[in-house]
Scaffold this motif. Structure first.
Motif, PDB file in Angstrom:
ATOM      1  N   ALA A   1       1.868  14.298  -3.099  1.00  0.00           N
ATOM      2  CA  ALA A   1       0.714  13.568  -2.578  1.00  0.00           C
ATOM      3  C   ALA A   1       0.966  12.054  -2.537  1.00  0.00           C
ATOM      4  O   ALA A   1       0.488  11.361  -1.642  1.00  0.00           O
ATOM      5  CB  ALA A   1      -0.520  13.868  -3.424  1.00  0.00           C
ATOM      6  N   LEU A   2       1.729  11.562  -3.517  1.00  0.00           N
ATOM      7  CA  LEU A   2       2.013  10.132  -3.575  1.00  0.00           C
ATOM      8  C   LEU A   2       3.203   9.732  -2.714  1.00  0.00           C
ATOM      9  O   LEU A   2       3.504   8.547  -2.568  1.00  0.00           O
ATOM     10  CB  LEU A   2       2.272   9.704  -5.027  1.00  0.00           C
ATOM     11  N   GLY A   3       3.911  10.725  -2.185  1.00  0.00           N
ATOM     12  CA  GLY A   3       5.054  10.421  -1.334  1.00  0.00           C
ATOM     13  C   GLY A   3       6.270   9.953  -2.112  1.00  0.00           C
ATOM     14  O   GLY A   3       7.079   9.168  -1.598  1.00  0.00           O
ATOM     15  N   ILE A   4       6.400  10.394  -3.356  1.00  0.00           N
ATOM     16  CA  ILE A   4       7.537  10.031  -4.180  1.00  0.00           C
ATOM     17  C   ILE A   4       8.201  11.302  -4.707  1.00  0.00           C
ATOM     18  O   ILE A   4       7.625  12.391  -4.620  1.00  0.00           O
ATOM     19  CB  ILE A   4       7.133   9.124  -5.374  1.00  0.00           C
ATOM     20  N   THR A   5       9.398  11.154  -5.260  1.00  0.00           N
ATOM     21  CA  THR A   5      10.086  12.322  -5.798  1.00  0.00           C
ATOM     22  C   THR A   5       9.481  12.717  -7.142  1.00  0.00           C
ATOM     23  O   THR A   5       8.825  11.905  -7.821  1.00  0.00           O
ATOM     24  CB  THR A   5      11.578  12.033  -6.007  1.00  0.00           C
ATOM     25  N   PHE A   6       9.729  13.953  -7.557  1.00  0.00           N
ATOM     26  CA  PHE A   6       9.263  14.409  -8.862  1.00  0.00           C
ATOM     27  C   PHE A   6       9.909  13.563  -9.963  1.00  0.00           C
ATOM     28  O   PHE A   6       9.268  13.209 -10.954  1.00  0.00           O
ATOM     29  CB  PHE A   6       9.622  15.888  -9.059  1.00  0.00           C
ATOM     30  N   ARG A   7      11.183  13.255  -9.771  1.00  0.00           N
ATOM     31  CA  ARG A   7      11.900  12.417 -10.742  1.00  0.00           C
ATOM     32  C   ARG A   7      11.236  11.043 -10.873  1.00  0.00           C
ATOM     33  O   ARG A   7      11.065  10.508 -11.966  1.00  0.00           O
ATOM     34  CB  ARG A   7      13.348  12.264 -10.293  1.00  0.00           C
ATOM     35  N   SER A   8      10.853  10.465  -9.724  1.00  0.00           N
ATOM     36  CA  SER A   8      10.206   9.167  -9.745  1.00  0.00           C
ATOM     37  C   SER A   8       8.873   9.231 -10.481  1.00  0.00           C
ATOM     38  O   SER A   8       8.542   8.335 -11.267  1.00  0.00           O
ATOM     39  CB  SER A   8       9.999   8.658  -8.316  1.00  0.00           C
ATOM     40  N   LEU A   9       8.113  10.286 -10.250  1.00  0.00           N
ATOM     41  CA  LEU A   9       6.836  10.442 -10.940  1.00  0.00           C
ATOM     42  C   LEU A   9       7.056  10.555 -12.436  1.00  0.00           C
ATOM     43  O   LEU A   9       6.359   9.905 -13.239  1.00  0.00           O
ATOM     44  CB  LEU A   9       6.109  11.684 -10.419  1.00  0.00           C
ATOM     45  N   ARG A  10       8.028  11.374 -12.826  1.00  0.00           N
ATOM     46  CA  ARG A  10       8.290  11.568 -14.250  1.00  0.00           C
ATOM     47  C   ARG A  10       8.704  10.252 -14.912  1.00  0.00           C
ATOM     48  O   ARG A  10       8.262   9.927 -16.017  1.00  0.00           O
ATOM     49  CB  ARG A  10       9.382  12.622 -14.430  1.00  0.00           C
ATOM     50  N   TYR A  11       9.523   9.487 -14.228  1.00  0.00           N
ATOM     51  CA  TYR A  11       9.961   8.207 -14.763  1.00  0.00           C
ATOM     52  C   TYR A  11       8.775   7.257 -14.954  1.00  0.00           C
ATOM     53  O   TYR A  11       8.641   6.595 -15.984  1.00  0.00           O
ATOM     54  CB  TYR A  11      10.996   7.579 -13.827  1.00  0.00           C
ATOM     55  N   ARG A  12       7.915   7.186 -13.948  1.00  0.00           N
ATOM     56  CA  ARG A  12       6.761   6.289 -14.037  1.00  0.00           C
ATOM     57  C   ARG A  12       5.830   6.691 -15.180  1.00  0.00           C
ATOM     58  O   ARG A  12       5.278   5.842 -15.881  1.00  0.00           O
ATOM     59  CB  ARG A  12       5.995   6.271 -12.714  1.00  0.00           C
ATOM     60  N   LEU A  13       5.635   7.992 -15.364  1.00  0.00           N
ATOM     61  CA  LEU A  13       4.761   8.464 -16.442  1.00  0.00           C
ATOM     62  C   LEU A  13       5.324   8.088 -17.805  1.00  0.00           C
ATOM     63  O   LEU A  13       4.587   7.680 -18.710  1.00  0.00           O
ATOM     64  CB  LEU A  13       4.567   9.979 -16.345  1.00  0.00           C
ATOM     65  N   LYS A  14       6.639   8.229 -17.957  1.00  0.00           N
ATOM     66  CA  LYS A  14       7.265   7.845 -19.221  1.00  0.00           C
ATOM     67  C   LYS A  14       7.150   6.334 -19.442  1.00  0.00           C
ATOM     68  O   LYS A  14       6.835   5.859 -20.545  1.00  0.00           O
ATOM     69  CB  LYS A  14       8.740   8.269 -19.226  1.00  0.00           C
ATOM     70  N   LYS A  15       7.421   5.583 -18.413  1.00  0.00           N
ATOM     71  CA  LYS A  15       7.392   4.129 -18.515  1.00  0.00           C
ATOM     72  C   LYS A  15       6.013   3.622 -18.920  1.00  0.00           C
ATOM     73  O   LYS A  15       5.872   2.663 -19.690  1.00  0.00           O
ATOM     74  CB  LYS A  15       7.800   3.526 -17.165  1.00  0.00           C
TER      75      LYS A  15
ATOM     76  N   LYS B   1       0.841  -1.185   0.000  1.00  0.00           N
ATOM     77  CA  LYS B   1       0.000   0.000   0.000  1.00  0.00           C
ATOM     78  C   LYS B   1       0.877   1.236   0.000  1.00  0.00           C
ATOM     79  O   LYS B   1       1.863   1.323   0.719  1.00  0.00           O
ATOM     80  CB  LYS B   1      -0.887  -0.005   1.250  1.00  0.00           C
ATOM     81  N   ILE B   2       0.548   2.210  -0.833  1.00  0.00           N
ATOM     82  CA  ILE B   2       1.324   3.441  -0.901  1.00  0.00           C
ATOM     83  C   ILE B   2       0.833   4.395   0.182  1.00  0.00           C
ATOM     84  O   ILE B   2      -0.341   4.775   0.196  1.00  0.00           O
ATOM     85  CB  ILE B   2       1.183   4.106  -2.286  1.00  0.00           C
ATOM     86  N   GLU B   3       1.726   4.731   1.091  1.00  0.00           N
ATOM     87  CA  GLU B   3       1.359   5.653   2.154  1.00  0.00           C
ATOM     88  C   GLU B   3       1.600   7.077   1.673  1.00  0.00           C
ATOM     89  O   GLU B   3       2.675   7.427   1.222  1.00  0.00           O
ATOM     90  CB  GLU B   3       2.200   5.380   3.402  1.00  0.00           C
ATOM     91  N   THR B   4       0.590   7.914   1.757  1.00  0.00           N
ATOM     92  CA  THR B   4       0.710   9.280   1.252  1.00  0.00           C
ATOM     93  C   THR B   4       0.365  10.258   2.366  1.00  0.00           C
ATOM     94  O   THR B   4      -0.583  10.054   3.126  1.00  0.00           O
ATOM     95  CB  THR B   4      -0.249   9.504   0.071  1.00  0.00           C
ATOM     96  N   PRO B   5       1.121  11.365   2.451  1.00  0.00           N
ATOM     97  CA  PRO B   5       0.894  12.336   3.508  1.00  0.00           C
ATOM     98  C   PRO B   5      -0.499  12.939   3.479  1.00  0.00           C
ATOM     99  O   PRO B   5      -1.091  13.214   4.512  1.00  0.00           O
ATOM    100  CB  PRO B   5       1.969  13.398   3.238  1.00  0.00           C
ATOM    101  N   SER B   6      -1.022  13.141   2.277  1.00  0.00           N
ATOM    102  CA  SER B   6      -2.300  13.850   2.199  1.00  0.00           C
ATOM    103  C   SER B   6      -3.480  12.907   2.043  1.00  0.00           C
ATOM    104  O   SER B   6      -4.612  13.349   1.866  1.00  0.00           O
ATOM    105  CB  SER B   6      -2.275  14.819   1.007  1.00  0.00           C
ATOM    106  N   ASN B   7      -3.215  11.591   2.075  1.00  0.00           N
ATOM    107  CA  ASN B   7      -4.276  10.589   1.952  1.00  0.00           C
ATOM    108  C   ASN B   7      -5.221  10.852   0.780  1.00  0.00           C
ATOM    109  O   ASN B   7      -6.416  11.085   0.971  1.00  0.00           O
ATOM    110  CB  ASN B   7      -5.110  10.537   3.247  1.00  0.00           C
ATOM    111  N   PRO B   8      -4.680  10.835  -0.452  1.00  0.00           N
ATOM    112  CA  PRO B   8      -5.567  11.049  -1.589  1.00  0.00           C
ATOM    113  C   PRO B   8      -6.573   9.912  -1.702  1.00  0.00           C
ATOM    114  O   PRO B   8      -6.386   8.841  -1.144  1.00  0.00           O
ATOM    115  CB  PRO B   8      -4.603  11.033  -2.782  1.00  0.00           C
ATOM    116  N   SER B   9      -7.641  10.156  -2.440  1.00  0.00           N
ATOM    117  CA  SER B   9      -8.685   9.149  -2.592  1.00  0.00           C
ATOM    118  C   SER B   9      -8.124   7.908  -3.247  1.00  0.00           C
ATOM    119  O   SER B   9      -7.355   7.996  -4.208  1.00  0.00           O
ATOM    120  CB  SER B   9      -9.826   9.699  -3.478  1.00  0.00           C
ATOM    121  N   PRO B  10      -8.463   6.732  -2.744  1.00  0.00           N
ATOM    122  CA  PRO B  10      -7.953   5.500  -3.348  1.00  0.00           C
ATOM    123  C   PRO B  10      -8.548   5.302  -4.733  1.00  0.00           C
ATOM    124  O   PRO B  10      -9.625   5.815  -5.024  1.00  0.00           O
ATOM    125  CB  PRO B  10      -8.440   4.408  -2.386  1.00  0.00           C
TER     126      PRO B  10
END
Length: 460
Positions: free
Chosen positions: A440-454, A388-397
């Motif tokens: 919100a997802l508790g990840i780095t901006f770089r990690s988000l960008r990588y996942r979006l590209k992938k 489970k991804i733990e997020t600081p702002s608890n976005p909607s699942p």
């Protein structure tokens, strides 16, 4: 300059037929009725190809094959065998014969064999570059493997590639193909365990229109698709027993019959196969045919596990990190000293495939382009669950992928769909602001960008 071939047979009619066939292909042929005269001509002339019968008045063609392996290792030697005598053909190929052809001689197959043999004879200088490109490593085990691949590429003998899952068996098969005379022809790889049992025959041999409900047009099978090239049968131990019988016949007869067809089609295919399973044990268990095993295992190649390859671990690490950076157009990450030590000391039960996955995850999660030991997450995973991804702002699942995994798609596809939905929902919640989404997802901006590209979600 025309090619030259030596034909060795004690039957004048066969010599005449082969001489005529080769001359029409622009090949000058010399004849020898026995081993004594053949050896004399081999000393006096240069040949690009040798065709020999197995039984000769003064000896056995296999003895000549063995002798030429030492004196003229680059000369392709093909042998004639009596129809149905596959044991002799296998013995000849184990001795180093390039290929075999049965009597009575099928001239179409003979021409294909001759073309392949001449390509093998004249493409030796290009041998090792493809292997260097596909198989990374400088360890003694890999150097030995590369040398063996160069030798195997010159032959048409069936090769069985054994090794643990993730060790690179398909790369070995591709290297054998690319360095051999069939390099310009198709390389067709199939995972035998991924084909439903009821579809195996139609996938391998094809079918004719109207042969069964749903057959609305002719379809080529894997053998026809690979004709002239190489067919790689990965996880061959997973084939059903009834299909093993049909595969054995196709290999022996060099012909296949599509479902619904009344005639067989000649095929010229080199068979390479692989499995991580112990085939001798499978034979004892009754799940694999011994006769098929001896046909596909003329020569065996063992791919070493990654844990035995020492310095190759860091060499492969550098290769994968360069690859990730190139694919994502992001800066290349480096390894912290303790991360290097951790990789070198890890057993890698999943071999090279596991190393690639470990590094891809670490590359995605690391900060400031530096991969730490923590980023590698090398501790054994005891439970195969989605964290489970733990997020600081608890976005909607996510609201979509709520169904349990039902096996209708691969686990990788299933997990990708879940990840896509998590990312899309988070982006929508944050009005497509990537900085806010990453936070919100508790990840780095770089990690988000990588996942979006992938996942092909990056439209920039």
């Amino acid at each position: 300059m025309s090619h030259q071939a030596l034909i060795i047979d004690d039957e004048p009619d066969i010599l005449e037929l082969l001489d005529i066939t080769l001359s029409r292909m622009g090949i000058e042929s010399h004849r020898a009725p026995d081993l004594k005269s053949a050896k004399l001509q081999l000393k006096e002339n240069h040949y690009d190809l040798c065709l020999t019968d197995m039984r000769l008045p003064d000896g056995n063609g296999i003895d000549l094959v063995k002798e030429l392996q030492t004196s003229k290792p680059n000369l392709p030697v093909a042998v004639f065998t009596a129809h149905g005598n596959m044991d002799t053909a296998v013995e000849a190929m184990k001795a180093g014969a390039f290929d075999f052809i049965t009597k009575p001689v099928d001239l179409e197959l003979l021409r294909q064999l001759v073309k392949s043999a001449l390509n093998a004879s004249h493409n030796k200088t290009e041998a090792s570059s493809d292997s260097e490109h596909l198989i990374k490593g400088e360890s003694d085990q890999i150097r030995e493997l590369k040398q063996k691949i160069v030798k195997l590429a010159r032959s048409q003998a069936p090769v069985f590639i054994s090794g643990e899952s993730g060790s690179g068996k398909e790369l070995v098969a591709r290297s054998i193909h690319q360095q051999g005379p069939r390099a310009e022809k198709p390389f067709v790889a199939v995972n035998c365990g991924a084909i439903p049992s009821e579809l195996v025959e139609s996938e391998f041999f094809g079918y004719r229109k109207g042969s069964f409900t749903g057959a609305q047009s002719d379809k080529k099978g894997l053998f026809q698709a690979a004709n002239g090239g190489t067919l790689f049968l990965d996880e061959i131990a997973d084939l059903p027993l009834d299909m093993q019988v049909k595969l054995l016949r196709a290999i022996q007869e060099k012909a296949v019959r599509a479902i619904g067809d009344s005639t067989e089609t000649k095929i010229d295919v080199r068979i390479l196969s692989a499995s991580h399973k112990n085939l001798p044990q499978a034979i004892e268990d009754g799940t694999f045919r011994a006769d098929l095993y001896y046909r596909i295992n003329v020569i065996e190649v063992l791919v070493p596990p990654l844990r035995q390859r020492g310095k190759d671990i860091l060499l492969l690490t550098d290769f994968f990190l360069n690859q990730f950076a190139e694919e994502t157009q992001l800066p290349k990450a480096t390894l912290a000293p303790e991360a290097k030590t951790a990789l070198e000391n890890y057993d890698f039960p999943g071999n090279v495939r596991e190393l690639e996955n470990v590094l891809e995850r670490a590359y995605t999660l690391c900060e400031n382009n530096l991969i730490t030991q923590t980023d590698l997450q090398l501790a054994p995973i005891k439970h195969n669950k989605i964290s489970k991804i733990e997020t600081p702002s608890n976005p909607s699942p996510p609201t979509k992928s709520t169904n349990a995994y039902d096996g209708s798609v691969s686990i990788d596809e299933y997990l990708e769909e879940i990840e896509k939905e998590i990312l899309l929902n988070a982006l929508e919640d944050n009005r497509w602001n990537r900085t806010s989404t990453a936070k919100a997802l508790g990840i780095t901006f770089r990690s988000l960008r990588y996942r979006l590209k992938k996942l092909d979600l990056d439209n920039d």
